[in-house]
Scaffold this motif. Structure first.
Motif, PDB file in Angstrom:
ATOM      1  N   ARG A  78       0.823  -1.209   0.000  1.00  0.00           N
ATOM      2  CA  ARG A  78       0.000   0.000   0.000  1.00  0.00           C
ATOM      3  C   ARG A  78       0.859   1.261   0.000  1.00  0.00           C
ATOM      4  NH1 ARG A  78      -2.492  -4.137   1.205  1.00  0.00           N
ATOM      5  NH2 ARG A  78      -4.758  -4.390   1.140  1.00  0.00           N
ATOM      6  N   ILE A  79       1.972   1.207   0.701  1.00  0.00           N
ATOM      7  CA  ILE A  79       2.882   2.352   0.705  1.00  0.00           C
ATOM      8  C   ILE A  79       3.509   2.538  -0.665  1.00  0.00           C
ATOM      9  CG2 ILE A  79       5.104   3.144   1.624  1.00  0.00           C
ATOM     10  CD1 ILE A  79       4.173   1.811   4.301  1.00  0.00           C
ATOM     11  N   ALA A  80       3.919   1.446  -1.295  1.00  0.00           N
ATOM     12  CA  ALA A  80       4.508   1.532  -2.640  1.00  0.00           C
ATOM     13  C   ALA A  80       3.534   2.164  -3.619  1.00  0.00           C
ATOM     14  CB  ALA A  80       4.925   0.143  -3.117  1.00  0.00           C
ATOM     15  N   ALA A  81       2.261   1.753  -3.551  1.00  0.00           N
ATOM     16  CA  ALA A  81       1.253   2.282  -4.467  1.00  0.00           C
ATOM     17  C   ALA A  81       0.929   3.743  -4.176  1.00  0.00           C
ATOM     18  CB  ALA A  81      -0.016   1.437  -4.387  1.00  0.00           C
ATOM     19  N   ALA A  82       0.797   4.081  -2.897  1.00  0.00           N
ATOM     20  CA  ALA A  82       0.384   5.436  -2.522  1.00  0.00           C
ATOM     21  C   ALA A  82       1.461   6.469  -2.799  1.00  0.00           C
ATOM     22  CB  ALA A  82      -0.001   5.465  -1.043  1.00  0.00           C
ATOM     23  N   HIS A  83       2.724   6.079  -2.680  1.00  0.00           N
ATOM     24  CA  HIS A  83       3.817   7.042  -2.781  1.00  0.00           C
ATOM     25  C   HIS A  83       4.710   6.820  -3.998  1.00  0.00           C
ATOM     26  CE1 HIS A  83       2.944   8.678   1.222  1.00  0.00           C
ATOM     27  NE2 HIS A  83       2.716   7.437   1.593  1.00  0.00           N
ATOM     28  N   GLY A  84       4.353   5.866  -4.850  1.00  0.00           N
ATOM     29  CA  GLY A  84       5.132   5.633  -6.059  1.00  0.00           C
ATOM     30  C   GLY A  84       6.547   5.174  -5.787  1.00  0.00           C
ATOM     31  N   ILE A  85       6.704   4.265  -4.830  1.00  0.00           N
ATOM     32  CA  ILE A  85       8.035   3.793  -4.423  1.00  0.00           C
ATOM     33  C   ILE A  85       8.297   2.435  -5.053  1.00  0.00           C
ATOM     34  CG2 ILE A  85       9.509   3.203  -2.471  1.00  0.00           C
ATOM     35  CD1 ILE A  85       7.678   5.018  -0.752  1.00  0.00           C
ATOM     36  N   ASP A  86       9.483   2.243  -5.602  1.00  0.00           N
ATOM     37  CA  ASP A  86       9.862   0.956  -6.171  1.00  0.00           C
ATOM     38  C   ASP A  86      10.058  -0.072  -5.060  1.00  0.00           C
ATOM     39  OD1 ASP A  86       9.866   1.981  -8.766  1.00  0.00           O
ATOM     40  OD2 ASP A  86      11.992   2.531  -8.661  1.00  0.00           O
ATOM     41  N   ALA A  87       9.671  -1.315  -5.345  1.00  0.00           N
ATOM     42  CA  ALA A  87       9.801  -2.397  -4.367  1.00  0.00           C
ATOM     43  C   ALA A  87      10.584  -3.541  -4.986  1.00  0.00           C
ATOM     44  CB  ALA A  87       8.428  -2.884  -3.916  1.00  0.00           C
ATOM     45  N   TYR A  88      11.412  -4.181  -4.152  1.00  0.00           N
ATOM     46  CA  TYR A  88      12.287  -5.253  -4.621  1.00  0.00           C
ATOM     47  C   TYR A  88      12.292  -6.406  -3.619  1.00  0.00           C
ATOM     48  CZ  TYR A  88      14.132  -1.432  -7.452  1.00  0.00           C
ATOM     49  OH  TYR A  88      14.259  -0.360  -8.312  1.00  0.00           O
ATOM     50  N   THR A  89      12.536  -7.599  -4.145  1.00  0.00           N
ATOM     51  CA  THR A  89      12.764  -8.775  -3.323  1.00  0.00           C
ATOM     52  C   THR A  89      13.566  -9.767  -4.150  1.00  0.00           C
ATOM     53  OG1 THR A  89      11.706 -10.349  -1.803  1.00  0.00           O
ATOM     54  CG2 THR A  89      10.642 -10.013  -3.947  1.00  0.00           C
ATOM     55  N   GLY A  90      13.876 -10.938  -3.589  1.00  0.00           N
ATOM     56  CA  GLY A  90      14.633 -11.925  -4.336  1.00  0.00           C
ATOM     57  C   GLY A  90      13.853 -12.443  -5.538  1.00  0.00           C
ATOM     58  N   ALA A  91      14.572 -12.866  -6.563  1.00  0.00           N
ATOM     59  CA  ALA A  91      13.930 -13.302  -7.808  1.00  0.00           C
ATOM     60  C   ALA A  91      12.930 -14.426  -7.572  1.00  0.00           C
ATOM     61  CB  ALA A  91      14.995 -13.735  -8.810  1.00  0.00           C
ATOM     62  N   VAL A  92      13.264 -15.353  -6.684  1.00  0.00           N
ATOM     63  CA  VAL A  92      12.356 -16.469  -6.415  1.00  0.00           C
ATOM     64  C   VAL A  92      11.088 -15.987  -5.720  1.00  0.00           C
ATOM     65  CG1 VAL A  92      12.115 -18.661  -5.164  1.00  0.00           C
ATOM     66  CG2 VAL A  92      14.257 -18.119  -6.341  1.00  0.00           C
ATOM     67  N   GLU A  93      11.195 -14.918  -4.955  1.00  0.00           N
ATOM     68  CA  GLU A  93      10.056 -14.421  -4.181  1.00  0.00           C
ATOM     69  C   GLU A  93       9.150 -13.504  -4.985  1.00  0.00           C
ATOM     70  OE1 GLU A  93       8.219 -14.604  -0.242  1.00  0.00           O
ATOM     71  OE2 GLU A  93       9.608 -15.810  -1.431  1.00  0.00           O
ATOM     72  N   VAL A  94       9.617 -13.011  -6.126  1.00  0.00           N
ATOM     73  CA  VAL A  94       8.821 -12.063  -6.919  1.00  0.00           C
ATOM     74  C   VAL A  94       7.445 -12.625  -7.280  1.00  0.00           C
ATOM     75  CG1 VAL A  94       8.660 -10.908  -9.157  1.00  0.00           C
ATOM     76  CG2 VAL A  94      10.720 -10.651  -7.773  1.00  0.00           C
ATOM     77  N   LEU A 137       1.544  -7.481  -4.822  1.00  0.00           N
ATOM     78  CA  LEU A 137       2.232  -6.256  -5.229  1.00  0.00           C
ATOM     79  C   LEU A 137       2.683  -6.456  -6.668  1.00  0.00           C
ATOM     80  CD1 LEU A 137       3.473  -3.495  -4.727  1.00  0.00           C
ATOM     81  CD2 LEU A 137       5.352  -4.626  -3.518  1.00  0.00           C
ATOM     82  N   ALA A 138       1.911  -5.920  -7.608  1.00  0.00           N
ATOM     83  CA  ALA A 138       2.139  -6.200  -9.026  1.00  0.00           C
ATOM     84  C   ALA A 138       3.465  -5.651  -9.523  1.00  0.00           C
ATOM     85  CB  ALA A 138       0.985  -5.641  -9.856  1.00  0.00           C
ATOM     86  N   GLN A 139       3.923  -4.544  -8.966  1.00  0.00           N
ATOM     87  CA  GLN A 139       5.092  -3.846  -9.526  1.00  0.00           C
ATOM     88  C   GLN A 139       6.411  -4.221  -8.861  1.00  0.00           C
ATOM     89  OE1 GLN A 139       4.638  -2.152 -12.320  1.00  0.00           O
ATOM     90  NE2 GLN A 139       2.493  -2.759 -12.095  1.00  0.00           N
ATOM     91  N   VAL A 140       6.430  -5.258  -8.059  1.00  0.00           N
ATOM     92  CA  VAL A 140       7.682  -5.642  -7.398  1.00  0.00           C
ATOM     93  C   VAL A 140       8.653  -6.233  -8.417  1.00  0.00           C
ATOM     94  CG1 VAL A 140       6.881  -7.971  -6.790  1.00  0.00           C
ATOM     95  CG2 VAL A 140       8.637  -6.842  -5.390  1.00  0.00           C
ATOM     96  N   GLU A 141       9.937  -5.947  -8.236  1.00  0.00           N
ATOM     97  CA  GLU A 141      10.985  -6.458  -9.122  1.00  0.00           C
ATOM     98  C   GLU A 141      12.043  -7.171  -8.285  1.00  0.00           C
ATOM     99  OE1 GLU A 141      10.764  -6.275 -12.315  1.00  0.00           O
ATOM    100  OE2 GLU A 141       9.105  -4.842 -12.480  1.00  0.00           O
ATOM    101  N   SER A 142      12.899  -7.931  -8.956  1.00  0.00           N
ATOM    102  CA  SER A 142      13.973  -8.618  -8.240  1.00  0.00           C
ATOM    103  C   SER A 142      15.186  -7.703  -8.146  1.00  0.00           C
ATOM    104  CB  SER A 142      14.348  -9.911  -8.949  1.00  0.00           C
ATOM    105  OG  SER A 142      14.858  -9.651 -10.241  1.00  0.00           O
ATOM    106  N   TYR A 143      15.891  -7.793  -7.037  1.00  0.00           N
ATOM    107  CA  TYR A 143      17.174  -7.106  -6.948  1.00  0.00           C
ATOM    108  C   TYR A 143      18.178  -7.900  -7.788  1.00  0.00           C
ATOM    109  CZ  TYR A 143      17.825 -10.595  -3.226  1.00  0.00           C
ATOM    110  OH  TYR A 143      17.886 -11.758  -2.500  1.00  0.00           O
ATOM    111  N   ASP A 144      19.169  -7.225  -8.325  1.00  0.00           N
ATOM    112  CA  ASP A 144      20.062  -7.885  -9.287  1.00  0.00           C
ATOM    113  C   ASP A 144      21.526  -7.805  -8.875  1.00  0.00           C
ATOM    114  OD1 ASP A 144      20.526  -5.230  -9.695  1.00  0.00           O
ATOM    115  OD2 ASP A 144      19.944  -5.199 -11.799  1.00  0.00           O
ATOM    116  N   ALA A 145      21.785  -7.517  -7.593  1.00  0.00           N
ATOM    117  CA  ALA A 145      23.172  -7.455  -7.133  1.00  0.00           C
ATOM    118  C   ALA A 145      23.204  -7.798  -5.655  1.00  0.00           C
ATOM    119  CB  ALA A 145      23.751  -6.053  -7.351  1.00  0.00           C
ATOM    120  N   ALA A 146      24.314  -8.398  -5.218  1.00  0.00           N
ATOM    121  CA  ALA A 146      24.436  -8.749  -3.808  1.00  0.00           C
ATOM    122  C   ALA A 146      24.445  -7.494  -2.944  1.00  0.00           C
ATOM    123  CB  ALA A 146      25.708  -9.563  -3.581  1.00  0.00           C
ATOM    124  N   ARG A 147      25.183  -6.476  -3.353  1.00  0.00           N
ATOM    125  CA  ARG A 147      25.170  -5.198  -2.643  1.00  0.00           C
ATOM    126  C   ARG A 147      24.247  -4.264  -3.408  1.00  0.00           C
ATOM    127  NH1 ARG A 147      28.046  -2.595   1.249  1.00  0.00           N
ATOM    128  NH2 ARG A 147      29.510  -4.327   1.399  1.00  0.00           N
TER     129      ARG A 147
END
Length: 252
Positions: A78-94, A137-147
């Motif tokens: 809800r925060i991501a949608a309301a404030h236009g914030i990008d969200a990320y998680t592991g590729a398997v969790e997307v 969360l439809a717009q979630v993406e995977s992070y692509d780097a360890a750091r």
């Protein structure tokens, strides 16, 4: 409606703890990374905690999810949608976060925990907070780097088991490990205190959850910020060992 919480600061990382779930804010100058977001009903609490540490919601550059259970994703979505914030998680969790499938205790499985001390009150409380919500969360993406190139330079620590794509995050500059539900320190339906595995029905793969403790043991951090429970200080090797000792715990 607001929920009481406490804020614990270690370096540039802040653990915001409520009775039922936590989230983390990582500060880097004027910028923030939000890790998890509580239940849907915790949105106002997350926003209040951001202001309490001297920031505005516009300072959040990204949201990281440890995993996509409703008590971590619900408020974040809800925060991501309301404030236009990008969200990320592991590729398997997307796909889990997008609700292509759901690895979460279902209403039909609630009787598996209702016999535990405190469980009835827990069910009533989380229902009020939106615990039955199944929105993804439809717009979630995977992070692509360890750091990750985000405020606080969080480092992804893959810890599958609680969900297939669960990720913890190390905050090296603060000496903190944000463990999500890979290791917790308390829960409304547990009588244990200190590093522990979350009770068995809440994890998708209990064996893998236990195996992930070997990964946590190798993290160079002196403070544990769990997804449930209070802050814990000590080596991650000690935290993992204490949690491993609870792997067979099942008595009320």
């Amino acid at each position: 409606m607001t929920t009481p919480y406490t804020i614990t600061r270690v370096g540039d990382a802040y653990l915001v703890s409520t009775h039922h779930v936590n989230w983390v804010l990582v500060e880097d100058g004027h910028d923030l990374t939000l890790i998890d977001g509580g239940y849907p009903g915790n949105v106002v609490d997350v926003e209040r905690s951001v202001r309490e540490i001297g920031h505005q919601m516009g300072d959040i550059r990204a949201i990281l999810l440890t995993h996509a259970h409703v008590d971590h994703l619900g408020g974040a979505a809800r925060i991501a949608a309301a404030h236009g914030i990008d969200a990320y998680t592991g590729a398997v969790e997307v796909p889990h976060a997008r609700r292509d499938y759901l690895q979460q205790l279902s209403p039909a499985q609630i009787p598996f925990v209702l016999w535990r001390r405190g469980a009835v009150g827990w069910v009533l409380d989380i229902t009020r907070l939106g615990g039955t919500d199944r929105t993804g969360l439809a717009q979630v993406e995977s992070y692509d780097a360890a750091r990750l190139d985000l405020p606080g330079a969080p480092v992804a620590v893959p810890t599958p088991g609680h969900t297939d794509g669960h990720t913890a995050y190390a905050i090296p500059g603060s000496g903190v490990l944000v463990s999500g539900d890979a290791v917790i320190t308390g829960h409304a339906v547990s009588r244990l205190h200190g590093p522990q595995l979350i009770v068995r029905p809440f994890s998708h793969d209990r064996g893998a959850t236990t195996d992930a403790l070997d990964v946590i043991a190798e993290v160079d951090a002196g403070t544990l910020f769990p997804g449930h429970g209070s802050v814990w200080t000590g080596s991650m090797r000690d935290a993992a060992a204490q949690a491993a000792a609870t792997a067979g715990f099942w008595r009320p």
